[in-house]
Scaffold this active site. Structure first.
Site, PDB file in Angstrom:
ATOM      1  N   LYS A 165       0.839  -1.196   0.000  1.00  0.00           N
ATOM      2  CA  LYS A 165       0.000   0.000   0.000  1.00  0.00           C
ATOM      3  C   LYS A 165       0.880   1.254   0.000  1.00  0.00           C
ATOM      4  O   LYS A 165       0.676   2.169  -0.771  1.00  0.00           O
ATOM      5  CB  LYS A 165      -0.908  -0.037   1.233  1.00  0.00           C
TER       6      LYS A 165
ATOM      7  N   GLU B   4      10.744  -4.707   4.225  1.00  0.00           N
ATOM      8  CA  GLU B   4      10.791  -6.121   3.816  1.00  0.00           C
ATOM      9  C   GLU B   4      10.452  -6.258   2.335  1.00  0.00           C
ATOM     10  O   GLU B   4      11.153  -6.923   1.570  1.00  0.00           O
ATOM     11  CB  GLU B   4       9.766  -6.947   4.627  1.00  0.00           C
TER      12      GLU B   4
ATOM     13  N   GLY C 177      -4.611  -2.020   5.014  1.00  0.00           N
ATOM     14  CA  GLY C 177      -3.822  -3.158   4.529  1.00  0.00           C
ATOM     15  C   GLY C 177      -4.462  -4.497   4.869  1.00  0.00           C
ATOM     16  O   GLY C 177      -4.598  -5.381   4.022  1.00  0.00           O
ATOM     17  N   ARG C 178      -4.894  -4.655   6.112  1.00  0.00           N
ATOM     18  CA  ARG C 178      -5.434  -5.950   6.548  1.00  0.00           C
ATOM     19  C   ARG C 178      -6.844  -6.199   6.020  1.00  0.00           C
ATOM     20  O   ARG C 178      -7.426  -7.254   6.273  1.00  0.00           O
ATOM     21  CB  ARG C 178      -5.370  -6.067   8.072  1.00  0.00           C
TER      22      ARG C 178
ATOM     23  N   GLU D 265      -4.190  -6.489  14.950  1.00  0.00           N
ATOM     24  CA  GLU D 265      -3.746  -5.167  14.499  1.00  0.00           C
ATOM     25  C   GLU D 265      -4.911  -4.177  14.577  1.00  0.00           C
ATOM     26  O   GLU D 265      -4.720  -2.985  14.747  1.00  0.00           O
ATOM     27  CB  GLU D 265      -3.187  -5.247  13.070  1.00  0.00           C
TER      28      GLU D 265
ATOM     29  N   HIS E 126      -3.567 -32.862  18.853  1.00  0.00           N
ATOM     30  CA  HIS E 126      -2.409 -33.657  19.263  1.00  0.00           C
ATOM     31  C   HIS E 126      -1.242 -32.767  19.638  1.00  0.00           C
ATOM     32  O   HIS E 126      -0.110 -33.218  19.707  1.00  0.00           O
ATOM     33  CB  HIS E 126      -2.028 -34.621  18.136  1.00  0.00           C
TER      34      HIS E 126
ATOM     35  N   LYS F 130       9.581  -0.340  13.350  1.00  0.00           N
ATOM     36  CA  LYS F 130      10.048  -0.125  11.968  1.00  0.00           C
ATOM     37  C   LYS F 130      11.171   0.907  11.954  1.00  0.00           C
ATOM     38  O   LYS F 130      12.191   0.735  11.305  1.00  0.00           O
ATOM     39  CB  LYS F 130       8.907   0.399  11.097  1.00  0.00           C
TER      40      LYS F 130
HETATM   41  O1  LIG Z   1       1.243  -2.815   2.258  1.00  0.00           O
HETATM   42  P1  LIG Z   1       2.343  -2.161   2.997  1.00  0.00           P
HETATM   43  O2  LIG Z   1       2.269  -0.673   2.982  1.00  0.00           O
HETATM   44  O3  LIG Z   1       3.690  -2.647   2.506  1.00  0.00           O
HETATM   45  O4  LIG Z   1       2.230  -2.574   4.534  1.00  0.00           O
HETATM   46  C1  LIG Z   1       2.356  -3.888   4.942  1.00  0.00           C
HETATM   47  C2  LIG Z   1       1.821  -4.096   6.328  1.00  0.00           C
HETATM   48  O5  LIG Z   1       2.567  -3.335   7.263  1.00  0.00           O
HETATM   49  C3  LIG Z   1       1.716  -2.840   8.289  1.00  0.00           C
HETATM   50  O6  LIG Z   1       1.671  -1.471   8.160  1.00  0.00           O
HETATM   51  C4  LIG Z   1       2.193  -3.230   9.667  1.00  0.00           C
HETATM   52  O7  LIG Z   1       3.538  -3.088   9.829  1.00  0.00           O
HETATM   53  C5  LIG Z   1       0.377  -3.488   8.022  1.00  0.00           C
HETATM   54  O8  LIG Z   1      -0.672  -2.738   8.491  1.00  0.00           O
HETATM   55  C6  LIG Z   1       0.400  -3.669   6.551  1.00  0.00           C
HETATM   56  O9  LIG Z   1      -0.530  -4.627   6.123  1.00  0.00           O
END
Ligand SMILES: O=P(O)(O)OC[C@H]1O[C@](O)(CO)[C@@H](O)[C@@H]1O
Length: 544
Positions: A206, A212, A266-267, A352, A383, A511
């Protein structure tokens, strides 16, 4: 919004909880043969059986009163009306628009968002058809056989969960791989398996600032450049983002760009172009069926009376368990291996969203909010950690999910899965009485002394609250309904608690710290933070 704890409706629930706790479920069912039917609701092909929750009719009445006084109905209407209910970011929350299959316009400040949503879906459909049919191909003219989704959190979990859940619907000629983690293992493993000429990368972010995702995307880009030349990434990369500038910098061509909007969290974004990899893996028709399922649940949430409203009931029961019965966590237990990533998906969605202790007007709550969500598919979970659930000291509520008709190649096995699921729900509710245990041990000839010693260890207290969510079969529509059901459950809880389910300020600190630590870990001798001294010494000592 005022503190819910001070409301008479809350206080009445607290008093009522003290009574309900004392009443064994065994007795509740024995004295009321209609209990299972009275505490079950069906909507489309979903049945919510909440008769094993520690509730009675009065509990429901009181919870519905609480919903009313907390303004749940206007809060639902506000979301669908595009009001800026994400107050800390001053944003509307319109994942429901992404799956709006009706002609109803959905507006933000008088502007209908539906034309943009439909245009995006049309572009996705064309892109998916182009890839499946070979019209859109790699730099050397070869058709794509592999798609690698690069994203994390909401830009990954929904894609993984949905494509695993719907694996029986996968497109024959296209494999999907998902890369999220920063440590280089996933991207390394995937690049080892795929052919550059036949691989399309979909970078989902987003913000397009996530460490990452960007670092994995850069590795992938370089990998393509090294093998196919400087111009090749334009054909091998697509992206989904709100950040057009960053897409310019990453040289994503316009035809491979898919929009997102700040009114989609995002979620909550698997319904948007973030679902492009889902559509590539399953086909656009399956993806749109998922949207339809989500839309059906939206209609239900928006219009059904609260006493029959599945997400509202689930949200209120979650509040009941958390705030009045002291449940610290919810274990999500799908009895369908295809749903093995559903608990992980719900972890982000619920934790979240509702892992908050501040209210939008700047106050702090003095009551519990979001529970810890966790889980694994049954019967594996039985189990592994069920011992603790049955006899441990932790307070855990349970959601069992099961299709009547199983997925996969041996659907007949579902009889065994269902038998296990129902047996566990019964065992958690009713436990085992001392009399039954004594009878059993006596029949095996154990002396009284040994029986007394074993009794507390064998005793199974029961009265552990659970719901069973039964559905006919796991298909795209059902999955859409299930996801939307939990989304609205989360919103319901947040309204009762008076917190904002749509921001996530808590993740920012880590972050920022991570970014500042990268150069220090590269050169541990530059560390000036005494708290990190010990760790940095070992980085320097052990790094090869
Ligand atoms: O889609 P983006 O901006 O890379 O964010 C990834 C994820 O990182 C977050 O901001 C949490 O660190 C989430 O809310 C989001 O889904």
């Amino acid at each position: 919004m005022s503190n819910p704890v001070q409301l008479p409706q809350w206080q009445r629930l607290a008093t009522h909880a003290a009574e309900v706790r004392k009443r064994p479920l065994r007795e509740a069912f024995a004295t009321d043969p209609g209990r299972a039917a009275r505490f079950s609701r069906q909507e489309h092909n979903l049945l919510l059986d909440f008769s094993r929750q520690l509730i009675d009719e009065r509990t429901l009445e009181l919870l519905l009163d609480l919903a009313q006084v907390r303004g749940l109905k206007p809060a639902i209407d506000a979301m669908f009306a595009g009001e800026r209910i994400n107050r800390s970011e001053h944003r509307a929350v319109l994942h429901v628009a992404l799956r709006n299959r009706s002609d109803r316009p959905i507006q933000i400040d008088g502007q209908d968002v539906m034309p943009e949503v439909r245009a995006c879906l049309a572009k996705m459909r064309d892109f998916v058809a182009g890839i499946h049919g070979g019209r859109i191909h790699g730099a050397t003219g070869k058709a794509f056989t592999d798609v690698v989704n690069i994203g994390i959190g909401g830009s990954d979990l929904g894609i993984v969960m949905a494509t695993e859940a719907l694996a029986d619907y996968r497109h024959r000629n296209l494999r999907l791989h998902c890369v999220s983690n920063v440590d280089g293992v996933q991207i390394g493993d995937v690049l080892h398996q795929v052919e550059p000429e036949r691989t399309l990368f979909v970078v989902c972010s987003k913000t397009f600032t996530t460490l990452e995702t960007l670092s994995n995307a850069r590795i992938a880009r370089q990998w393509i450049v090294d093998r196919l030349g400087e111009g090749a990434p334009a054909r091998h990369f697509a992206a989904v983002s709100t950040n057009a500038k960053a897409l310019d910098a990453f040289l994503i061509p316009p035809q491979n760009r898919f929009p997102m909007w700040d009114w989609v969290g995002g979620r909550y974004s698997v319904w948007s172009a973030v679902g492009l990899s889902v559509a590539l893996a399953l086909g656009m028709d399956q993806f749109e069926l998922m949207l339809e399922g989500g839309h059906e649940m939206d209609q239900h949430f928006r219009t059904a009376p609260f006493q029959d409203n599945l997400p509202v009931l689930m949200g209120l029961l979650a509040v009941w368990n958390r705030n009045f019965l002291g449940m610290d966590s919810l274990a999500v237990l799908p009895y369908d291996q295809r749903l093995h990533r559903f608990p992980a998906y719900l972890q982000q969605l619920e934790m979240e969203s509702n892992g908050k202790r501040a209210t939008p007007d700047g106050g702090l709550v003095d009551y519990d909010t979001g529970a810890v969500i966790w889980g694994e598919p049954g019967s594996n979970a039985q189990h592994s950690f069920f011992q603790l659930l049955h006899q441990g000291t932790a307070n855990v509520a349970l959601d069992f999910l099961a299709p009547v008709n199983g997925s996969g190649a041996y659907p007949g096995q579902q009889t065994l899965a269902l038998a296990n699921c129902f047996a566990q729900a019964q065992a958690f509710a009713f436990g085992q009485t001392e009399t039954d245990i004594r009878k059993d041990l006596q029949s095996r000839g154990l002396p009284d002394g040994q029986i007394s010693q074993l009794m507390p260890q064998k005793l199974h207290p029961g009265n552990r609250p659970s719901s069973v969510l039964l559905f006919s079969r796991l298909g795209p529509k059902t999955l859409g309904r299930l996801i939307a059901l939990y989304e609205h459950k989360v919103y319901t809880q947040s309204v009762i608690w008076g917190i904002n389910a749509f921001d996530q300020w808590g993740v920012e600190l880590g972050k920022k710290l991570a970014e500042s630590l990268v150069p220090v870990i590269e050169n541990p001798q530059t560390n000036t933070d005494p708290a990190l001294g010990g760790l940095m010494t070992y980085i320097a000592r052990w790094r090869v």
